[in-house]
Design a protein around this motif. Sequence first.
Motif, short mmCIF file in Angstrom:
data_model
loop_
_atom_site.label_atom_id
_atom_site.label_comp_id
_atom_site.label_asym_id
_atom_site.label_seq_id
_atom_site.Cartn_x
_atom_site.Cartn_y
_atom_site.Cartn_z
N VAL A 20 0.82 -1.07 -0.04
CA VAL A 20 0.00 0.16 0.04
C VAL A 20 0.66 1.32 -0.01
N VAL A 21 1.86 1.25 0.85
CA VAL A 21 2.81 2.45 0.97
C VAL A 21 3.50 2.52 -0.55
N LEU A 22 4.23 1.61 -1.10
CA LEU A 22 4.67 1.82 -2.42
C LEU A 22 3.63 2.07 -3.35
N ALA A 23 2.32 1.75 -3.36
CA ALA A 23 1.42 2.43 -4.41
C ALA A 23 1.09 3.84 -4.15
N GLY A 24 1.04 4.23 -2.86
CA GLY A 24 0.89 5.58 -2.41
C GLY A 24 2.06 6.59 -3.23
N LEU A 25 3.29 5.86 -2.94
CA LEU A 25 4.45 6.84 -3.23
C LEU A 25 4.36 6.71 -4.52
N GLN A 26 4.19 5.74 -5.64
CA GLN A 26 4.05 5.55 -7.01
C GLN A 26 2.89 6.88 -7.45
N TRP A 27 1.71 6.55 -6.83
CA TRP A 27 0.75 7.67 -7.08
C TRP A 27 1.54 9.11 -6.74
N GLY A 28 1.97 9.39 -5.75
CA GLY A 28 2.53 10.61 -5.36
C GLY A 28 3.39 11.02 -6.26
N TRP A 29 4.18 10.28 -7.03
CA TRP A 29 5.32 10.31 -7.94
C TRP A 29 4.58 11.07 -9.22
N ALA A 30 3.93 10.23 -9.53
CA ALA A 30 2.93 10.47 -11.08
C ALA A 30 2.17 11.77 -10.68
N ARG A 31 1.68 12.09 -9.51
CA ARG A 31 0.93 13.42 -9.39
C ARG A 31 1.98 14.40 -9.56
N ARG A 32 3.20 14.39 -8.77
CA ARG A 32 4.23 15.57 -8.75
C ARG A 32 4.75 15.57 -10.13
N ALA A 59 3.01 15.08 -12.96
CA ALA A 59 1.86 15.68 -13.78
C ALA A 59 1.77 17.18 -13.45
N LEU A 60 1.92 17.68 -12.22
CA LEU A 60 1.72 18.82 -11.75
C LEU A 60 2.88 19.80 -12.05
N ALA A 61 4.24 19.23 -12.23
CA ALA A 61 5.38 20.01 -12.34
C ALA A 61 5.40 19.96 -14.08
N GLY A 62 4.86 19.34 -14.79
CA GLY A 62 4.93 19.31 -16.11
C GLY A 62 6.17 18.58 -16.86
N TRP A 63 6.75 17.63 -15.89
CA TRP A 63 7.64 16.72 -16.74
C TRP A 63 7.02 15.53 -17.06
N LEU A 64 5.93 15.10 -16.91
CA LEU A 64 5.11 14.13 -17.60
C LEU A 64 4.26 14.66 -18.79
N ARG A 65 4.25 14.34 -19.80
CA ARG A 65 3.55 14.72 -21.07
C ARG A 65 2.19 14.32 -21.16
#
Length: 148
Positions: free
Chosen positions: A128-140, A142-148
């Motif tokens: 669960v913690v790793l799933a949360g960290l991965q979601w947070g990584w993708a969210r950051r 997306a918000l920061a613009g380094w994911l297209r």
Amino acid sequence: MSPAPSDLPWYGRRRVPLAVLAVLWNAVGALDFTMTQTRNASYLADFPPEMMAYIDSLPGWVHVAWGVGTWGGLIGALLMLVGRRAALWPYAASLAGSAAVFVQNHLLTQPPAGMGGTGPMLFSLLIVVLAGLQWGWARRGALAGWLR
């Protein structure tokens, strides 16, 4: 416009190696789910009969949440590997599915003797913690613009 690589946080600059690790981690979960659900005899040969009876006794929604958790994580990791902001949604589904399975398996029911205890609960919590960290990584990303 995407930020320059030097302007990215360490987890943005290291997106590809981290995504490869995420793909490998989530592929193991997806494989475990698929082999268990399809009753692959060679994969299940070392499973005690009590474990399979317990898995079979779980409500249908737990099997759905387990599948969403594992396959959502793998899809999210593959999308992170190619730098897509769409990774956010499968990762969110993975977090929700993993958390639901954790609650069912460790808070709402008791696993059979020999399959419960601190070790399995901590491993499930790690998932669960790793799933949360991965979601947070993708969210950051997306918000920061380094994911297209």
